[in-house]
Design a protein around this motif. Structure first.
Motif, PDB file in Angstrom:
ATOM      1  N   ARG A   1       0.828  -1.209   0.000  1.00 33.78           N
ATOM      2  CA  ARG A   1       0.000   0.000   0.000  1.00 33.78           C
ATOM      3  C   ARG A   1       0.865   1.264   0.000  1.00 33.78           C
ATOM      4  NH1 ARG A   1      -2.059   3.899  -0.427  1.00 33.78           N
ATOM      5  NH2 ARG A   1      -4.054   4.762   0.254  1.00 33.78           N
ATOM      6  N   ASP A   2       2.087   1.120   0.514  1.00 34.01           N
ATOM      7  CA  ASP A   2       2.952   2.289   0.633  1.00 34.01           C
ATOM      8  C   ASP A   2       3.646   2.661  -0.679  1.00 34.01           C
ATOM      9  OD1 ASP A   2       2.319   2.480   3.210  1.00 34.01           O
ATOM     10  OD2 ASP A   2       4.148   1.557   3.988  1.00 34.01           O
ATOM     11  N   SER A   3       3.305   2.004  -1.742  1.00 37.65           N
ATOM     12  CA  SER A   3       3.956   2.333  -3.005  1.00 37.65           C
ATOM     13  C   SER A   3       2.998   3.123  -3.885  1.00 37.65           C
ATOM     14  CB  SER A   3       4.343   1.040  -3.725  1.00 37.65           C
ATOM     15  OG  SER A   3       3.172   0.365  -4.111  1.00 37.65           O
ATOM     16  N   MET A   4       3.531   3.703  -4.911  1.00 36.38           N
ATOM     17  CA  MET A   4       2.700   4.473  -5.826  1.00 36.38           C
ATOM     18  C   MET A   4       1.651   3.576  -6.466  1.00 36.38           C
ATOM     19  SD  MET A   4       2.385   5.063  -9.336  1.00 36.38           S
ATOM     20  CE  MET A   4       1.838   6.393 -10.388  1.00 36.38           C
TER      21      MET A   4
ATOM     22  N   PHE B   1      -5.143  10.124  -9.865  1.00 42.71           N
ATOM     23  CA  PHE B   1      -4.043   9.962  -8.932  1.00 42.71           C
ATOM     24  C   PHE B   1      -2.718  10.063  -9.653  1.00 42.71           C
ATOM     25  CE2 PHE B   1      -0.912   7.031  -7.056  1.00 42.71           C
ATOM     26  CZ  PHE B   1      -0.658   7.744  -5.899  1.00 42.71           C
TER      27      PHE B   1
ATOM     28  N   ARG C   1      16.155   4.711 -10.462  1.00 44.74           N
ATOM     29  CA  ARG C   1      15.393   5.951 -10.459  1.00 44.74           C
ATOM     30  C   ARG C   1      13.905   5.669 -10.659  1.00 44.74           C
ATOM     31  NH1 ARG C   1      16.176   9.327 -15.569  1.00 44.74           N
ATOM     32  NH2 ARG C   1      14.355   8.091 -16.159  1.00 44.74           N
TER      33      ARG C   1
ATOM     34  N   TYR D   1       5.715  14.769  -7.923  1.00 43.21           N
ATOM     35  CA  TYR D   1       7.041  14.216  -8.229  1.00 43.21           C
ATOM     36  C   TYR D   1       7.890  15.257  -8.945  1.00 43.21           C
ATOM     37  CZ  TYR D   1      10.425  11.213 -10.719  1.00 43.21           C
ATOM     38  OH  TYR D   1      11.558  10.652 -11.236  1.00 43.21           O
TER      39      TYR D   1
ATOM     40  N   TYR E   1       0.202  12.587  -8.632  1.00 42.00           N
ATOM     41  CA  TYR E   1       1.455  12.013  -8.146  1.00 42.00           C
ATOM     42  C   TYR E   1       2.605  12.539  -8.996  1.00 42.00           C
ATOM     43  CZ  TYR E   1       4.803   8.423  -6.616  1.00 42.00           C
ATOM     44  OH  TYR E   1       5.893   7.774  -6.112  1.00 42.00           O
TER      45      TYR E   1
ATOM     46  N   ARG F   1       9.444   9.973   0.593  1.00 39.74           N
ATOM     47  CA  ARG F   1      10.566   9.045   0.483  1.00 39.74           C
ATOM     48  C   ARG F   1      11.901   9.736   0.287  1.00 39.74           C
ATOM     49  NH1 ARG F   1       9.254   3.837  -0.041  1.00 39.74           N
ATOM     50  NH2 ARG F   1       7.084   3.403  -0.580  1.00 39.74           N
TER      51      ARG F   1
ATOM     52  N   TRP G   1      -8.998   6.134  -4.151  1.00 47.31           N
ATOM     53  CA  TRP G   1      -8.784   6.830  -5.421  1.00 47.31           C
ATOM     54  C   TRP G   1      -9.659   6.280  -6.538  1.00 47.31           C
ATOM     55  CZ3 TRP G   1      -6.516  11.316  -5.506  1.00 47.31           C
ATOM     56  CH2 TRP G   1      -5.610  11.646  -4.462  1.00 47.31           C
TER      57      TRP G   1
ATOM     58  N   MET H   1      -5.090  10.311   1.495  1.00 48.23           N
ATOM     59  CA  MET H   1      -5.002  10.591   0.059  1.00 48.23           C
ATOM     60  C   MET H   1      -3.916  11.617  -0.230  1.00 48.23           C
ATOM     61  SD  MET H   1      -9.057  10.411  -0.798  1.00 48.23           S
ATOM     62  CE  MET H   1      -8.943  10.343  -2.575  1.00 48.23           C
TER      63      MET H   1
ATOM     64  N   LEU I   1      12.378   4.171  -7.631  1.00 47.25           N
ATOM     65  CA  LEU I   1      12.088   5.183  -6.614  1.00 47.25           C
ATOM     66  C   LEU I   1      10.774   5.890  -6.935  1.00 47.25           C
ATOM     67  CD1 LEU I   1      13.019   6.664  -4.100  1.00 47.25           C
ATOM     68  CD2 LEU I   1      14.279   8.247  -5.563  1.00 47.25           C
ATOM     69  N   TYR I   2      10.519   6.129  -8.230  1.00 43.65           N
ATOM     70  CA  TYR I   2       9.269   6.777  -8.614  1.00 43.65           C
ATOM     71  C   TYR I   2       8.078   5.935  -8.152  1.00 43.65           C
ATOM     72  CZ  TYR I   2       5.528   8.778 -11.416  1.00 43.65           C
ATOM     73  OH  TYR I   2       4.350   9.354 -11.794  1.00 43.65           O
ATOM     74  N   TYR I   3       8.145   4.636  -8.368  1.00 39.97           N
ATOM     75  CA  TYR I   3       7.015   3.761  -8.013  1.00 39.97           C
ATOM     76  C   TYR I   3       7.020   3.387  -6.533  1.00 39.97           C
ATOM     77  CZ  TYR I   3       6.483   3.148 -13.057  1.00 39.97           C
ATOM     78  OH  TYR I   3       6.300   3.364 -14.377  1.00 39.97           O
ATOM     79  N   GLY I   4       8.084   3.818  -5.839  1.00 42.76           N
ATOM     80  CA  GLY I   4       8.178   3.435  -4.421  1.00 42.76           C
ATOM     81  C   GLY I   4       8.585   1.982  -4.260  1.00 42.76           C
TER      82      GLY I   4
ATOM     83  N   MET J   1       3.713  10.967  -1.824  1.00 46.08           N
ATOM     84  CA  MET J   1       4.514   9.831  -1.376  1.00 46.08           C
ATOM     85  C   MET J   1       5.988   9.990  -1.768  1.00 46.08           C
ATOM     86  SD  MET J   1       3.618   5.922  -2.210  1.00 46.08           S
ATOM     87  CE  MET J   1       1.985   5.855  -1.523  1.00 46.08           C
ATOM     88  N   TYR J   2       6.211  10.516  -2.945  1.00 42.95           N
ATOM     89  CA  TYR J   2       7.591  10.639  -3.403  1.00 42.95           C
ATOM     90  C   TYR J   2       8.366  11.609  -2.522  1.00 42.95           C
ATOM     91  CZ  TYR J   2      11.604  10.932  -6.505  1.00 42.95           C
ATOM     92  OH  TYR J   2      12.867  10.864  -7.006  1.00 42.95           O
TER      93      TYR J   2
ATOM     94  N   ARG K   1      -1.281  12.046   1.527  1.00 40.88           N
ATOM     95  CA  ARG K   1      -0.024  11.319   1.688  1.00 40.88           C
ATOM     96  C   ARG K   1       0.294  10.539   0.418  1.00 40.88           C
ATOM     97  NH1 ARG K   1       0.544   6.571   4.851  1.00 40.88           N
ATOM     98  NH2 ARG K   1      -1.119   5.871   3.466  1.00 40.88           N
ATOM     99  N   ASP K   2      -0.737   9.910  -0.185  1.00 39.49           N
ATOM    100  CA  ASP K   2      -0.527   9.150  -1.420  1.00 39.49           C
ATOM    101  C   ASP K   2       0.058  10.038  -2.511  1.00 39.49           C
ATOM    102  OD1 ASP K   2      -1.431   6.879  -0.279  1.00 39.49           O
ATOM    103  OD2 ASP K   2      -3.445   6.961  -1.152  1.00 39.49           O
TER     104      ASP K   2
ATOM    105  N   ALA L   1     -13.626  13.429  -4.540  1.00 34.21           N
ATOM    106  CA  ALA L   1     -12.350  13.039  -5.135  1.00 34.21           C
ATOM    107  C   ALA L   1     -12.509  12.193  -6.378  1.00 34.21           C
ATOM    108  CB  ALA L   1     -11.520  12.289  -4.104  1.00 34.21           C
TER     109      ALA L   1
ATOM    110  N   ALA M   1      -1.153   2.866  -4.007  1.00 36.64           N
ATOM    111  CA  ALA M   1      -2.075   3.990  -3.843  1.00 36.64           C
ATOM    112  C   ALA M   1      -2.972   4.130  -5.066  1.00 36.64           C
ATOM    113  CB  ALA M   1      -1.283   5.276  -3.615  1.00 36.64           C
ATOM    114  N   LEU M   2      -2.368   3.911  -6.225  1.00 40.48           N
ATOM    115  CA  LEU M   2      -3.108   4.057  -7.481  1.00 40.48           C
ATOM    116  C   LEU M   2      -4.334   3.155  -7.511  1.00 40.48           C
ATOM    117  CD1 LEU M   2      -2.790   5.409 -10.325  1.00 40.48           C
ATOM    118  CD2 LEU M   2      -1.738   3.271 -11.047  1.00 40.48           C
TER     119      LEU M   2
END
Lengths: 446, 740
Positions: free
Chosen positions: A28-31, B55, A89, B63, B59, B128, A40, B118, A92-95, B124-125, B120-121, B50, A34-35
């Motif tokens: 869940r903590d990745s892009m 998203f 790189r 980014y 994002y 990190r 969402w 949301m 990192l974008y996608y987590g 997210m980058y 935070r989503d 929303a 979340a997507l």
């Protein structure tokens, strides 16, 4: 969400189809997590009507393919034409950078490790120490600075404590680096400090107070226990020798163990916290005046619960001298090594008793240490014992510590220090300050 | 790359070499445009709208902002923006009236949480990359901090929130039903904001309010409630508070609130509760209120010094009741009842400790030491305990079955353990045992022996060796009597009465002053024959008849023709045999012809003539006391339903005062050699010892048997010095030296 759990991605024009279960591996903590999260996708009934949700992502499709493969299989395969940095790189974008790191090399095994990379050193002087970070990065101390590398072996900002000579470095965690430095005459510098391993910023300077007066000091070796304390050997100007103790959270001095006569603590070369014994091992192997001393300190009772000294043993230069010591993982004995690369053991459970030297040196063709040699070093990991000598590292396994592997490479000269952490072994060579990274390859497919 | 962007190659001047630009200039409005996009999205998110947002686009926007080093500005803008949203929320919450306040707060909290996830989503980058290298708070935690500072700790809400929560808890304490779910979610929110928020904004005031609540309540209760009632209330309150914690508070609060209740309701009133008149601990003990006692024990277990207080009150109560029991002159009249009462008391407290005090070792110890204290307050306790055992072991008194007897004896042994003068008990026990054995009234050999085993395990072999000797004597006597009859021809004994002789080894048996009497001629002849037989088989022995200890069965035919077998003592037999030749005899005549000591004779005549239903003789005049000129004759009208009639002796079971004195003297006399032996034993091993150490060691050695008197020990030391076992050190008079 999408019918049948199918998901369609359009990444930079290339279409990928996968399942929600595969994507769930991203977390869940990745892009990607979340997507696909419901918050969402409140009303996204797919307009195409095909029952498959489609998402557009404006990124590099080649890298996405590799990362999707990683999510599907858990293993990383990078095509030859794809630069690793590019992949990192995108990850990192996608987590997904942690996923990549975890799949990049296997769990540490001293008998299976291979040389993965050699990093040329750029430091002017000789390296004093190399330390592995818990996440697979490392740092190299030479002279007044510490060079910091992340796990991708990119160099970060070097760290220094007033450019004083660095005696020891240690990773408190992947993001925090401790540095112990020498105090220079006339300047109230040196001592010990914590830095951000990521940005190189100074985070905290550890103080030592004697009789409520803050004094400058030279910090030698460092260690920390599991929860709360940081230890360092300290030398003050006015003979305030001993072991300083600080609280890990607040950074404030918590205790000071002043050295007794006969047990040199202030210029200890190695500290090691023994968790089961609840004691700190202190090894002073290159004392200025006294004898070699290895002892266990109990901070609750403030006493030395076990000790060994070579008083009266080493008379001449040719005698066996203990050059490095490490407490074994079972905390039953301390392993030591001498100038002939003999391994010896000291029993921690019985009180006195000398070093039990193993007969290893007879098996090896004993080479009189030449000029190029460095002092040998010891390390333990996962039940294996490692010792460096000249240009190679020996791996000993099993309850009897039998020699099972030798790690050597063709150039770089003698190994002056090595360190194991983050499932990697780093060896720092004397010549050119080059350091080698040894990794365990991912397990074979079958 | 060089010409790729908008700003790169606008002005071209041919000869000049443009400096190489590493990066293409970005749109100057890049940040504002991007932030506007995020700003609008965040607004839609807070407005629950929303669904139209992409998203991926958001994002990517964030980014790019981070990639272009706008992270610090982005973070700042985000903070500002969230604050604005939160301030709007605060206005709504402020407007909520009365009971709706918590609900509104809860609703907004849920909204904020959802929005925060949301946001935070999207960022997210940044979380990190920018956050860890710059030691910033991650977006989600930052959002919680803002909520804490803008809402929970705002001047309009902070006080209102804690007041509302505390009021609700107060009304629940006074018996109203409240919405626990809402309480739970609200405290959960405080915990989510960090332990310190929960502790500072809720827990601390909660504990303070609770303390004053329970302080007031306990004051009120203690004025009007009995102790048991009060404790019940305290117990109920404690369990209510635990339930409250499990329902809607943090687990860690449990310990703290329990401490508050215990402190206010119990610790502060401990002395008053335990010592409460008419209902305190003493009354509970007296009335065996197990339930109340259990409650008191478990509750005061939480209080420091609580159990110590209970224990000491119990111990002093036991000492007091015990003391009044053993010193009550009324009780001294009946030794058996005296001991029975002690046993009952012991049983009572054993039960209480077992049932209510969870068999707490320290309580048992207190019980034992209390008993030890008061039992020894009465120096007749050893005698009485022996008498009690005698009563239990005597035949015919009570036909108790052996198992019951066993348990009674075990209990008696408990009392025995408390005795300090165990040697005195031994003395009495020996006497009583002798009486039992000789009169053939020992109920069961097994029980007697089991009692002996108990004494032996308690005090060692030495203690019982003489008692065992008594049993051996009886066994050999039986064999000797049989041998006598087997070896003597029946003609020689024709018509002579059958005798059974018990040969008692001197020393094993309690010494008795030898009161011989004139036996009837029939008896004399047969007993002389026995003496001849015995001395013939055993060389160098002396045989003395103990006529005061025997008994006889005689057949009597009365004037009215009724025939009976009379079971009498030897003395009584001597008296009755006189009436074979005379009809009437005066006391003086009887005394002359039998030579029985006056006291014994009077007692024996009383039992023959004055015990109702067993009047074998008649006395003239019919008074209780016997004068020298009183005359006695056979009661011709004697009748009894039984053929066998047992004539008891009017016997003083309990010792009379002079007897008591005598026994005491004898015991003191017996102790002397024991003390001397102990001194010699100690000195032999230590060689040199100072006075105080000798006293201590002797006392220690002898304690299992009796408490030696220091004065006596000193006298014994003097005597040993006189007899040259010891000498005083020449320089230090306090030191003694052993002389081998």
């Amino acid at each position: 969400m999408a019918a049948g759990g199918r998901v369609r991605f359009n990444v930079g024009g290339q279409v990928f189809e996968t399942t929600t279960t595969t994507l769930a591996n991203a977390g869940r903590d990745s892009m990607l997590g979340a997507l696909l999260d419901s918050s969402w996708n409140v009303s996204s009934s797919s307009p195409s009507g095909g029952g498959v949700a489609e998402y557009f992502i404006d990124r590099n499709p080649a890298c996405f393919a590799v990362l999707l493969d990683l999510l599907r299989t858990g293993s990383l395969h990078v095509p030859p034409h794809l630069p690793e940095k590019l992949l990192y790189r995108e990850a990192l974008y996608y987590g997904l950078l942690d996923h990549v790191r975890a799949a990049r090399w296997g769990a540490f095994d001293g008998d299976r490790i291979r040389l993965a990379e050699s990093v040329p050193g750029r430091a002017p002087g000789d390296g004093t120490a190399i330390r592995a970070a818990p996440d697979g990065g490392c740092c190299v101390a030479h002279g007044g600075a510490v060079r910091v590398y992340n796990w991708m072996l990119d160099e970060r900002r070097p760290v220094s404590l007033d450019h004083s000579q660095v005696n020891d470095a240690a990773y408190l965690d992947a993001a925090t680096l401790l540095i112990a430095a020498r105090e220079r005459l006339g300047k109230r510098d040196g001592g010990m400090a914590a830095f951000s391993a990521v940005s190189g910023d100074l985070r905290h300077r550890f103080r030592v107070a004697h009789d409520r007066q803050v004094k400058s000091f030279t910090a030698g070796a460092m260690a920390f226990d599991q929860e709360s304390r940081i230890f360092a050997s300290c030398k003050g100007r006015l003979n305030e020798y001993g072991i300083g103790v600080w609280d890990r959270v607040t950074g404030e001095q918590a205790d000071f163990f002043y050295e007794h006569p006969g047990c040199a603590l202030g210029d200890a070369d190695k500290l090691q916290w023994l968790d089961a014994t609840n004691a700190l091992m202190v090894a002073t192997l290159f004392p200025k005046a006294d004898n070699c001393f290895i002892g266990l300190l109990d901070f609750r009772a403030k006493n030395v619960v076990w000790s060994w000294s070579d008083a009266g043993v080493a008379a001449s230069l040719d005698d066996k001298r203990v050059l490095h010591a490490i407490a074994m993982e079972d905390e039953r004995s301390v392993c030591v090594i001498n100038q002939y690369d003999d391994l010896g053991f000291l029993d921690l459970r019985s009180g006195a008793g000398g070093v039990r030297w193993s007969s290893r040196s007879k098996l090896m063709n004993r080479k009189v240490p030449g000029e190029e040699s460095c002092y040998p070093k010891l390390a333990t990991h996962g039940g294996q014992l490692f010792s460096s000598m000249n240009d190679s590292i020996s791996v000993f396994s099993g309850p009897e510590y039998v020699l099972t592997s030798t790690l050597r490479r063709s150039h770089g000269g003698a190994i002056c220090d090595f360190s194991i952490g983050g499932d990697r072994l780093f060896a720092l060579h004397n010549e050119e300050n080059v350091f080698d990274v040894w990794e365990t390859p991912p397990p074979p497919i079958i | 790359m060089m010409n790729g962007g908008g700003g790169g190659g606008q002005k071209k001047r041919a000869p000049r070499i443009e400096p190489f630009r590493h990066r293409v200039e970005t749109d100057p409005k890049f940040f504002d445009k991007s932030w506007r996009k995020l700003h609008d999205a965040i607004r839609e998110i807070y407005n629950h709208n929303a669904s139209g947002l992409s998203f991926e686009e958001l994002y990517r926007t964030a980014y790019n902002m981070v990639l272009n080093k706008f992270a610090p500005q982005l973070y700042e803008k985000l903070t500002e923006n969230m604050k604005e949203h939160l301030e709007d929320m605060r206005t709504c919450i402020d407007a909520a009236q009365g009971g709706l306040f918590l609900e509104e707060l809860q609703r907004k909290w849920n909204d904020h949480n959802k929005a925060l996830t949301m946001i935070r989503d999207i960022l997210m980058y940044m979380d990190r990359t920018y956050i860890p290298t710059n030691k910033k708070t991650p977006v989600f935690d930052h959002g919680l901090e803002l909520w804490r500072d803008t809402i929970v700790r705002s001047p309009t809400i902070q006080g209102r929130l804690s007041d509302t929560l505390l009021e609700l808890i107060h009304s629940e304490r006074t018996g109203e039903v409240i919405n626990r779910g809402l309480m739970r979610t609200t405290t959960k929110m405080l915990m989510d904001l960090g332990l310190s928020v929960y502790q500072d904004d809720f827990e601390r005031p909660f504990l303070e309010v609770s303390a004053s609540f329970y302080s007031g309540e306990s004051q009120q209760f203690i004025e009007c409630c009995a102790c048991g009632e009060y404790l019940k209330q305290a117990e109920r309150r404690l369990s209510e508070e635990s339930e409250r914690v499990s329902q809607y508070l943090d687990v860690k609060t449990h310990e703290k609130i329990t401490a508050v209740v215990v402190n206010e309701m119990l610790a502060n009133h401990m002395q008053r509760l335990i010592l409460m008149e008419n209902s305190g601990l003493v009354n509970m003990l007296v009335e065996d209120r197990y339930e109340d006692l259990t409650r008191m024990y478990t509750l005061f277990n939480h209080v420091p010094d609580g159990l110590t207080t209970i224990r000491s009150v119990m111990a002093s109560h036991i000492k007091d009741t015990g003391k009044s029991l053993v010193t009550d002159p009324e009780r001294l009249k009946d030794p058996v009842d005296f001991v029975q009462r002690l046993l009952n008391m012991k049983d009572k407290y054993d039960n209480i400790i077992n049932v209510s005090f969870s068999n707490d070792k320290s309580f048992l110890n207190a019980l034992n030491s209390s008993f030890e204290h008061f039992i020894n307050l009465n120096n007749r306790s050893p005698e009485f305990i022996s008498l009690f055992v005698d009563d239990k072991l005597r035949k015919g008194v009570k036909e108790a079955n052996e198992e019951d007897l066993e348990t009674v004896l075990d209990k008696v042994m408990m009392l025995f353990r408390y005795l300090q003068e165990k040697d005195l008990f031994e003395k009495y026990y020996k006497q009583h045992l002798a009486k039992r054995l000789l009169s053939g009234r020992a109920a069961s050999d097994d029980s007697e022996r089991s009692m002996l085993v108990k004494l032996k395990t308690e005090c060692g072999y030495q203690f019982t060796s003489k008692l065992e000797g008594m049993f051996t004597d009886l066994k050999t006597s039986e064999d000797t009597t049989q041998g006598f009859y087997a070896s003597t021809s029946s003609e020689l004994l024709a018509d002579a009465p059958t005798i059974s002789v018990q040969i008692l080894t001197t020393g094993s048996w309690p010494t008795q002053t030898c009161n011989t009497c004139n036996l009837p001629p029939e008896i004399v002849s047969v007993s002389e024959k026995f003496r001849a037989y015995y001395l013939g088989t055993h060389n160098g022995r002396r045989l003395t008849w103990q006529t005061n200890m025997g008994h006889a069965d005689i057949k009597a035919t009365f004037g009215n023709g009724s025939k009976h077998e009379l079971n009498v003592s030897t003395y009584q037999m001597c008296v009755l045999m006189l009436f074979n030749s005379s009809d009437v005899l005066t006391y003086r005549e009887i005394e002359q012809s039998t030579a029985i000591p006056a006291a014994d004779l009077k007692r024996c005549l009383q039992s023959l003539a004055l015990v109702k239903g067993k009047q074998v003789l008649r006395k003239e005049p019919m008074s209780r006391d016997i004068a020298d000129d009183d005359s006695f004759f056979v009661n011709d009208k004697f009748t009894s339903k039984l053929f066998k009639v047992k004539i008891g002796t009017v016997a003083a079971q309990k010792e009379t005062d002079p007897e008591k004195l005598e026994t005491r003297q004898r015991v003191e006399e017996d102790r002397k050699p024991q003390i001397e032996a102990a001194i010699v034993r100690i000195m032999k091993s230590r060689r040199v010892l100072d006075h105080n150490s000798i006293m201590m060691e002797v006392t220690k050695q002898l304690q299992p048997r009796f408490m030696p008197n220091p004065v006596v020990i000193k006298k014994r030391i003097e005597s040993l010095i006189e007899r040259e076992f010891l000498e005083r050190d020449k320089t230090d008079r306090k030191m003694y030296r052993y002389l081998a």
